[in-house]
Design a protein around this motif. Structure first.
Motif, PDB file in Angstrom:
ATOM      1  N   ASP A  12      45.915 135.667 -38.784  1.00  0.00           N
ATOM      2  CA  ASP A  12      45.460 136.280 -37.527  1.00  0.00           C
ATOM      3  C   ASP A  12      44.074 135.770 -37.140  1.00  0.00           C
ATOM      4  N   VAL A  13      43.192 135.629 -38.131  1.00  0.00           N
ATOM      5  CA  VAL A  13      41.838 135.148 -37.848  1.00  0.00           C
ATOM      6  C   VAL A  13      41.899 133.721 -37.309  1.00  0.00           C
ATOM      7  N   ARG A  14      42.735 132.884 -37.907  1.00  0.00           N
ATOM      8  CA  ARG A  14      42.858 131.499 -37.450  1.00  0.00           C
ATOM      9  C   ARG A  14      43.356 131.421 -36.009  1.00  0.00           C
ATOM     10  N   THR A  15      44.290 132.288 -35.680  1.00  0.00           N
ATOM     11  CA  THR A  15      44.799 132.310 -34.304  1.00  0.00           C
ATOM     12  C   THR A  15      43.717 132.730 -33.325  1.00  0.00           C
ATOM     13  N   MET A  16      42.980 133.798 -33.688  1.00  0.00           N
ATOM     14  CA  MET A  16      41.953 134.332 -32.794  1.00  0.00           C
ATOM     15  C   MET A  16      40.785 133.361 -32.636  1.00  0.00           C
ATOM     16  N   LEU A  17      40.432 132.651 -33.702  1.00  0.00           N
ATOM     17  CA  LEU A  17      39.256 131.775 -33.678  1.00  0.00           C
ATOM     18  C   LEU A  17      39.616 130.316 -33.366  1.00  0.00           C
ATOM     19  N   GLU A  18      40.722 130.127 -32.689  1.00  0.00           N
ATOM     20  CA  GLU A  18      41.173 128.769 -32.369  1.00  0.00           C
ATOM     21  C   GLU A  18      40.116 127.977 -31.617  1.00  0.00           C
ATOM     22  N   ALA A  19      39.355 128.645 -30.745  1.00  0.00           N
ATOM     23  CA  ALA A  19      38.330 127.956 -29.947  1.00  0.00           C
ATOM     24  C   ALA A  19      36.966 127.956 -30.630  1.00  0.00           C
ATOM     25  N   HIS A  20      36.906 128.439 -31.885  1.00  0.00           N
ATOM     26  CA  HIS A  20      35.614 128.572 -32.574  1.00  0.00           C
ATOM     27  C   HIS A  20      35.748 128.009 -33.990  1.00  0.00           C
ATOM     28  N   GLU A  21      35.918 126.703 -34.087  1.00  0.00           N
ATOM     29  CA  GLU A  21      36.218 126.071 -35.370  1.00  0.00           C
ATOM     30  C   GLU A  21      35.095 126.242 -36.394  1.00  0.00           C
ATOM     31  N   GLY A  22      33.856 126.183 -35.945  1.00  0.00           N
ATOM     32  CA  GLY A  22      32.743 126.330 -36.871  1.00  0.00           C
ATOM     33  C   GLY A  22      32.720 127.695 -37.525  1.00  0.00           C
ATOM     34  N   ALA A  23      32.964 128.741 -36.742  1.00  0.00           N
ATOM     35  CA  ALA A  23      32.990 130.101 -37.287  1.00  0.00           C
ATOM     36  C   ALA A  23      34.151 130.267 -38.251  1.00  0.00           C
TER      37      ALA A  23
END
Length: 349
Positions: free
Chosen positions: A328-339
């Motif tokens: 779920d975190v990977r899906t949500m942070l798709e536009a925030h690779e560094g985070a």
């Protein structure tokens, strides 16, 4: 939609405006409950007595006695203090209106009144922490970012250990809450005879205040809070969440009040854990994950190291739960690779 950024940054000039409001709010000491209002005089026979007339949290006209008679040095001094508070509050409100137009998070009047009475009794200075969605709003403002807000009628107040408080009324937390002008009543326990751990506004409204303490395991026990004459619900991993906290500012159209909130990185990690615990509450679980990832995105991109530090203090038993949330975190942070990279590295994914 998950490929889109989760937040936007406020212009630095707007963040400076908010910082000025925070500084002014911190200098208030005791804050007014309700709208600032005005000081009026009422005749009683040949004497004149003072009152503060204002709109309360529910939009009803209310009067607060300031004593008297006029000409008494103590009464006149008290009125002078209140009039100065009124002017300061009005100045804050004018600045808060501008922040609201810019997209800063504004609390509703009932939440502000509740925070005001808790502040006036010293709960936040003593270590009580505002958690949940209202804390999220405070953190968004303090971090200088705009993101999807969640309307909520829940106020969650947590404490790790007994609070050193003075002047608590005999009726405890319930009596404190009633000083808002809102008719709070205890919510019956889940099982008949169980003490209440929550107080709600009487009637059909869902507005309520929950008292929370850390649980020693993954259970949700009921725990006495003697200094507030109340009971609280135990919450897993709450000790981790409130193990680091700081003072922030809750703003509303009735004023601004200092509150204690968790460290934003710990807030994010704890939200991820809570989302795994709420397996039968899909909507709340999704809200928890959204709030967590907004915090992670901002911190990973602008406060490198905060996520790593928060994860280094995570209880060992919580790490598998955090890892299970990774899809779920990977899906949500798709536009925030560094985070995402910092979070994965920090939990040993």
């Amino acid at each position: 939609m998950h490929g889109l950024p989760l937040y936007q940054r406020h212009d630095q000039a707007f963040c400076s405006q908010y910082a000025n409001v925070e500084q002014a709010a911190a200098s208030q000491g005791r804050v007014l409950v309700g709208a600032p209002g005005t000081v009026t005089e009422h005749h009683r026979g040949n004497a004149v007595y003072y009152y503060r007339q204002f709109m309360n949290a529910e939009g009803k006209r209310q009067q607060e006695s300031l004593g008297g008679p006029k000409g008494d040095p103590a009464a006149d001094e008290r009125v002078a203090v209140v009039m100065a508070q009124i002017e300061q509050s009005k100045d804050l409100i004018s600045r808060i209106r501008e922040l609201a137009k810019l997209g800063f998070q504004i609390a509703d009047n009932k939440t502000y009144a509740t925070m005001a009475v808790l502040h006036n009794y010293g709960l936040f200075e003593a270590g009580a922490v505002l958690v949940g969605s209202h804390a999220y709003a405070v953190l968004l403002n303090s971090l200088g970012i705009k993101a999807l807000a969640y309307e909520t009628e829940d106020i969650d107040i947590a404490r790790a250990r007994q609070l050193a408080l003075q002047g608590v009324p005999s009726g405890g937390l319930l009596e404190i809450l009633k000083e808002t002008g809102i008719d709070f009543v205890p919510v019956p326990g889940f099982n008949r005879g169980d003490p209440s751990t929550s107080f709600k506004q009487a009637g059909r409204t869902r507005f309520h205040v929950d008292l929370l303490v850390p649980s020693k395991d993954n259970t949700f026990p009921t725990v006495a809070v003697p200094e507030l004459g109340a009971h609280a619900s135990g919450m897993p991993y709450l000790a981790y969440l409130i193990g680091q906290s700081h003072m922030g500012t809750l703003i509303s159209r009735h004023g601004a009040v200092p509150v204690r909130v968790p460290d934003p990185a710990r807030f994010a990690i704890h939200k991820i854990l809570v989302s795994r615990l709420r397996t039968n509450m899909l909507v709340k679980s999704q809200k928890d994950m959204q709030q967590a990832c907004v915090m992670l995105a901002m911190l990973g991109e602008h406060r490198s190291g905060d996520i790593e530090l928060a994860c280094s203090n995570l209880p060992r038993s919580a790490r598998p739960m955090a890892r299970r949330a990774l899809p779920d975190v990977r899906t949500m942070l798709e536009a925030h690779e560094g985070a995402l990279f910092e979070f994965e590295e920090s939990i040993g994914a």
